[in-house]
Design an enzyme around this catalytic site. Structure first.
Site, short mmCIF file in Angstrom:
data_model
loop_
_atom_site.label_atom_id
_atom_site.label_comp_id
_atom_site.label_asym_id
_atom_site.label_seq_id
_atom_site.Cartn_x
_atom_site.Cartn_y
_atom_site.Cartn_z
N SER A 1 1.03 -1.11 0.11
CA SER A 1 0.08 0.07 -0.19
C SER A 1 0.85 1.28 0.12
CB SER A 1 -0.92 0.06 1.14
OG SER A 1 -2.17 0.84 0.91
N ASP B 1 -9.76 -4.36 -5.08
CA ASP B 1 -8.97 -3.31 -4.17
C ASP B 1 -9.90 -2.09 -4.32
OD1 ASP B 1 -7.32 -1.21 -2.84
OD2 ASP B 1 -5.49 -2.57 -3.49
N HIS C 1 -7.43 -5.09 -1.21
CA HIS C 1 -6.22 -4.14 -0.47
C HIS C 1 -5.51 -5.13 0.15
CE1 HIS C 1 -3.95 -0.67 -0.29
NE2 HIS C 1 -4.33 -0.61 0.95
O1 9J3 Z 1 -1.28 2.34 2.91
C1 9J3 Z 1 -2.43 2.17 2.44
O2 9J3 Z 1 -3.25 1.30 3.10
C2 9J3 Z 1 -2.96 3.36 1.96
C3 9J3 Z 1 -4.40 3.38 1.64
C4 9J3 Z 1 -4.83 4.62 2.31
O3 9J3 Z 1 -5.59 4.22 3.57
O4 9J3 Z 1 -4.86 5.76 1.77
C5 9J3 Z 1 -5.59 6.78 2.33
C6 9J3 Z 1 -5.09 7.98 2.88
#
Ligand code: 9J3
Ligand code: ZN
Length: 297
Positions: free
Chosen positions: A166, A212, A244
């Site tokens: 992510s 995702d 995700h």
């Molecule tokens: O590290 C992640 O899971 C990024 C996805 C996220 O929550 O972005 C929103 C700011």
């Protein structure tokens, strides 16, 4: 390491017992085909079963790195092959995502280390750090691993890779863009506000998930992959029936293709090329696979 911290003295002594005696790089790794020309191959010839296995051929030990003993990242856990008779190993640092800890990507530590890599799963300075910061932290962790860690003698500092989930996957792209000497990058369901990565010269496998909704592939993984140079060794794996958070648990498809990418580009191990080219076909676990084949041409 944490020599000055009382609770860690026993662990440090154990590490000292295990760490010394890594043989010179000139020593031919046993069970490999160095005579055939690649001094970086580690482990037996791969099969579909071996690349999908929960553990590879190397016994693995781990050592904890306190956040109090390092700077520029939040500490972590180093997983490493215990063998000192196969020369040094390539290494990979793996960063978690937004609000998450190393525990969220811990399964990859022993899984990849048992195939012949030193693997460092890290915590970030704060769980809210953004991708650019996570990229800098991946590089700080690599520098710690190769220069100061208790296992530095086991690592080939010229053969390094980065991974992350992510925002840690977004950071993986940032790290590769900042340090072209990196041999491989594998962003997992990556998230970033920067959608274009033409500056990257590191071979990169982008792994997205069809379901995702946090980092949708249409606005993250796919444009990231498509914006990488067409001349680059690159690939896009879209997981089928995935979310995700699929990279946060043991996953055979993520493991098989991440391992093959690291072997192919960190170890220059062409025995793994056949798992990457010709391009894998769609299946129960692969929604789609794109890439530049053959690699290394
Ligand atoms: O590290 C992640 O899971 C990024 C996805 C996220 O929550 O972005 C929103 C700011
Ligand atoms: Zn850009």
């Amino acid at each position: 390491m944490t020599r000055h911290i009382g609770a860690a003295v026993a662990a440090a002594c154990l590490t000292l017992l295990l760490a010394p005696g890594v043989q010179a790089a000139e020593t031919a790794p046993s069970g490999t085909s160095e005579a055939a020309g690649n001094p970086y191959e580690r482990g037996p010839a791969p099969t579909d079963a071996s690349t999908e296995a929960v553990r590879g051929s190397y016994a693995v030990a781990e050592t904890s790195v306190s956040s109090l003993a390092v700077s520029g990242f939040g500490g972590g856990t180093i997983y490493y092959p215990t063998s000192t008779s196969d020369g040094t190993f390539g290494a990979v640092v793996i960063a978690p995502g937004f609000t998450a800890y190393q525990s969220s990507i811990a399964w990859l530590g022993p899984r990849l280390a048992s195939q012949g890599f030193v693997v460092f799963t890290i915590d970030t300075l704060t769980t809210l750090d953004q991708p650019d910061s996570r990229g800098r932290q991946l590089l700080a962790a690599l520098d710690y691993l190769t220069q100061r860690s208790s296992v530095r003698g086991r690592v080939d500092a010229t053969r390094l890779g980065v991974m992350g989930h992510s925002m840690g996957g977004g950071g993986t792209l940032e790290a590769a863009r900042s340090r072209p000497s990196l041999k491989a990058a594998v962003p997992l369901t990556p998230w970033n506000t920067d959608k274009t990565w033409p500056e990257v010269t590191t071979p990169t496998l982008v792994i997205g998930a069809d379901g995702d909704t946090i980092a949708p592939v249409a606005t993250h993984a796919e444009p990231f992959y498509e914006s990488l140079p067409g001349s680059l060794d690159k690939a896009y794996l879209e997981l089928n029936g995935a979310t995700h958070f699929t990279p946060n648990s043991s996953d055979t498809t993520i493991a098989k293709y991440s391992l093959s990418w690291l072997k192919r580009f960190v170890d220059d191990d062409t025995r793994y090329e056949r798992f990457l080219c010709p391009l894998p076909r769609p299946s129960l676990t692969i929604e789609e696979y794109r890439g530049t084949c053959p690699h290394g041409s």
